[in-house]
Design a protein around this motif. Structure first.
Motif, PDB file in Angstrom:
ATOM      1  N   ARG A 140       0.829  -1.213   0.000  1.00  0.00           N
ATOM      2  CA  ARG A 140       0.000   0.000   0.000  1.00  0.00           C
ATOM      3  C   ARG A 140       0.862   1.262   0.000  1.00  0.00           C
ATOM      4  O   ARG A 140       0.592   2.197  -0.743  1.00  0.00           O
ATOM      5  CB  ARG A 140      -0.946   0.008   1.203  1.00  0.00           C
ATOM      6  N   GLU A 141       1.867   1.281   0.842  1.00  0.00           N
ATOM      7  CA  GLU A 141       2.726   2.464   0.963  1.00  0.00           C
ATOM      8  C   GLU A 141       3.480   2.766  -0.331  1.00  0.00           C
ATOM      9  O   GLU A 141       3.629   3.919  -0.712  1.00  0.00           O
ATOM     10  CB  GLU A 141       3.734   2.286   2.099  1.00  0.00           C
ATOM     11  N   VAL A 142       3.966   1.720  -0.977  1.00  0.00           N
ATOM     12  CA  VAL A 142       4.763   1.897  -2.183  1.00  0.00           C
ATOM     13  C   VAL A 142       3.876   1.995  -3.423  1.00  0.00           C
ATOM     14  O   VAL A 142       4.281   2.557  -4.434  1.00  0.00           O
ATOM     15  CB  VAL A 142       5.805   0.759  -2.316  1.00  0.00           C
ATOM     16  N   GLY A 143       2.656   1.464  -3.322  1.00  0.00           N
ATOM     17  CA  GLY A 143       1.717   1.535  -4.434  1.00  0.00           C
ATOM     18  C   GLY A 143       1.942   0.482  -5.501  1.00  0.00           C
ATOM     19  O   GLY A 143       1.834   0.762  -6.694  1.00  0.00           O
ATOM     20  N   ILE A 144       2.253  -0.736  -5.060  1.00  0.00           N
ATOM     21  CA  ILE A 144       2.406  -1.836  -6.010  1.00  0.00           C
ATOM     22  C   ILE A 144       1.570  -3.028  -5.580  1.00  0.00           C
ATOM     23  O   ILE A 144       1.157  -3.123  -4.419  1.00  0.00           O
ATOM     24  CB  ILE A 144       3.890  -2.251  -6.170  1.00  0.00           C
ATOM     25  N   ARG A 145       1.323  -3.935  -6.516  1.00  0.00           N
ATOM     26  CA  ARG A 145       0.526  -5.135  -6.228  1.00  0.00           C
ATOM     27  C   ARG A 145       1.307  -6.089  -5.335  1.00  0.00           C
ATOM     28  O   ARG A 145       2.540  -6.191  -5.445  1.00  0.00           O
ATOM     29  CB  ARG A 145       0.179  -5.847  -7.519  1.00  0.00           C
ATOM     30  N   PRO A 146       0.601  -6.811  -4.467  1.00  0.00           N
ATOM     31  CA  PRO A 146       1.284  -7.744  -3.560  1.00  0.00           C
ATOM     32  C   PRO A 146       2.123  -8.799  -4.282  1.00  0.00           C
ATOM     33  O   PRO A 146       3.216  -9.143  -3.812  1.00  0.00           O
ATOM     34  CB  PRO A 146       0.132  -8.393  -2.788  1.00  0.00           C
ATOM     35  N   ASN A 147       1.646  -9.321  -5.414  1.00  0.00           N
ATOM     36  CA  ASN A 147       2.440 -10.345  -6.099  1.00  0.00           C
ATOM     37  C   ASN A 147       3.726  -9.754  -6.681  1.00  0.00           C
ATOM     38  O   ASN A 147       4.764 -10.400  -6.709  1.00  0.00           O
ATOM     39  CB  ASN A 147       1.629 -11.067  -7.169  1.00  0.00           C
ATOM     40  N   THR A 148       3.669  -8.526  -7.139  1.00  0.00           N
ATOM     41  CA  THR A 148       4.867  -7.846  -7.626  1.00  0.00           C
ATOM     42  C   THR A 148       5.806  -7.551  -6.462  1.00  0.00           C
ATOM     43  O   THR A 148       7.028  -7.729  -6.573  1.00  0.00           O
ATOM     44  CB  THR A 148       4.497  -6.539  -8.340  1.00  0.00           C
ATOM     45  N   LEU A 149       5.239  -7.146  -5.337  1.00  0.00           N
ATOM     46  CA  LEU A 149       6.042  -6.870  -4.147  1.00  0.00           C
ATOM     47  C   LEU A 149       6.808  -8.109  -3.714  1.00  0.00           C
ATOM     48  O   LEU A 149       7.978  -8.019  -3.339  1.00  0.00           O
ATOM     49  CB  LEU A 149       5.156  -6.382  -3.000  1.00  0.00           C
ATOM     50  N   SER A 150       6.181  -9.258  -3.789  1.00  0.00           N
ATOM     51  CA  SER A 150       6.826 -10.500  -3.389  1.00  0.00           C
ATOM     52  C   SER A 150       8.122 -10.730  -4.158  1.00  0.00           C
ATOM     53  O   SER A 150       9.145 -11.102  -3.577  1.00  0.00           O
ATOM     54  CB  SER A 150       5.864 -11.672  -3.603  1.00  0.00           C
ATOM     55  N   THR A 151       8.100 -10.465  -5.443  1.00  0.00           N
ATOM     56  CA  THR A 151       9.304 -10.609  -6.266  1.00  0.00           C
ATOM     57  C   THR A 151      10.380  -9.635  -5.815  1.00  0.00           C
ATOM     58  O   THR A 151      11.557  -9.998  -5.671  1.00  0.00           O
ATOM     59  CB  THR A 151       8.968 -10.378  -7.756  1.00  0.00           C
ATOM     60  N   HIS A 152       9.989  -8.391  -5.573  1.00  0.00           N
ATOM     61  CA  HIS A 152      10.948  -7.383  -5.129  1.00  0.00           C
ATOM     62  C   HIS A 152      11.558  -7.754  -3.777  1.00  0.00           C
ATOM     63  O   HIS A 152      12.769  -7.631  -3.575  1.00  0.00           O
ATOM     64  CB  HIS A 152      10.290  -6.006  -5.049  1.00  0.00           C
ATOM     65  N   LEU A 153      10.733  -8.211  -2.843  1.00  0.00           N
ATOM     66  CA  LEU A 153      11.223  -8.589  -1.519  1.00  0.00           C
ATOM     67  C   LEU A 153      12.174  -9.775  -1.598  1.00  0.00           C
ATOM     68  O   LEU A 153      13.173  -9.830  -0.873  1.00  0.00           O
ATOM     69  CB  LEU A 153      10.058  -8.880  -0.580  1.00  0.00           C
ATOM     70  N   ALA A 204      13.009 -11.301   6.842  1.00  0.00           N
ATOM     71  CA  ALA A 204      11.589 -11.587   7.043  1.00  0.00           C
ATOM     72  C   ALA A 204      11.429 -12.461   8.276  1.00  0.00           C
ATOM     73  O   ALA A 204      12.272 -13.309   8.565  1.00  0.00           O
ATOM     74  CB  ALA A 204      11.020 -12.294   5.820  1.00  0.00           C
ATOM     75  N   ARG A 205      10.328 -12.232   8.997  1.00  0.00           N
ATOM     76  CA  ARG A 205      10.003 -13.085  10.139  1.00  0.00           C
ATOM     77  C   ARG A 205       8.490 -13.265  10.170  1.00  0.00           C
ATOM     78  O   ARG A 205       7.739 -12.401   9.731  1.00  0.00           O
ATOM     79  CB  ARG A 205      10.518 -12.480  11.443  1.00  0.00           C
ATOM     80  N   ARG A 206       8.070 -14.399  10.669  1.00  0.00           N
ATOM     81  CA  ARG A 206       6.644 -14.680  10.767  1.00  0.00           C
ATOM     82  C   ARG A 206       6.133 -14.246  12.122  1.00  0.00           C
ATOM     83  O   ARG A 206       6.741 -14.536  13.153  1.00  0.00           O
ATOM     84  CB  ARG A 206       6.372 -16.158  10.552  1.00  0.00           C
ATOM     85  N   GLU A 207       5.020 -13.530  12.112  1.00  0.00           N
ATOM     86  CA  GLU A 207       4.311 -13.157  13.340  1.00  0.00           C
ATOM     87  C   GLU A 207       2.856 -13.549  13.131  1.00  0.00           C
ATOM     88  O   GLU A 207       2.120 -12.861  12.427  1.00  0.00           O
ATOM     89  CB  GLU A 207       4.423 -11.655  13.614  1.00  0.00           C
ATOM     90  N   GLY A 208       2.475 -14.668  13.723  1.00  0.00           N
ATOM     91  CA  GLY A 208       1.122 -15.166  13.515  1.00  0.00           C
ATOM     92  C   GLY A 208       0.931 -15.532  12.053  1.00  0.00           C
ATOM     93  O   GLY A 208       1.683 -16.317  11.493  1.00  0.00           O
TER      94      GLY A 208
END
Length: 116
Positions: free
Chosen positions: A40-53, A64-68
């Protein structure tokens, strides 16, 4: 930091959205942000964000860490410090007045995330 990892980190940052994500995570501090909030902050789709991350993580710049049920992403401050130190390692040529506070990176005096 060895040259191949430095090249990978710089390559990861050489794209507008990835640079924006990294800078956002640096500002977020050690608490980090959930993937949805980053998108939301960067203004990109979640699937695209996944590639960037994934690319930023592989380059040693994001953790990355899992919280719940959420995955929280943070800047990897050690990786960032290693890259910055690599970039200024040959800086100054024995004349610290040229680099100013940059020389403090190697000692960890700069870019230490705030403790909460």
């Amino acid at each position: 930091m060895l040259l191949p990892l430095a090249v990978e980190a710089l390559s990861a940052l050489a794209q507008g959205h990835r640079l924006a994500v990294f800078r956002l995570l640096v500002r977020a501090g050690p608490d980090g942000l959930a993937a949805g909030e980053i998108a939301r902050e960067v203004g990109i789709r979640p699937n695209t964000l996944s590639t960037h991350l994934t690319l930023l993580n592989r380059a040693g710049l994001v953790c990355a860490r899992r919280e719940g049920r959420s995955i929280i992403y943070t800047a990897d401050y050690a990786g960032m410090r290693a890259l910055l130190t690599f970039l200024i390692d040959d800086c100054c040529g024995g004349r610290p007045e040229l680099c100013g506070d940059l020389a403090g990176l190697a000692q960890g005096d700069i870019c230490t995330p705030p403790r909460r």
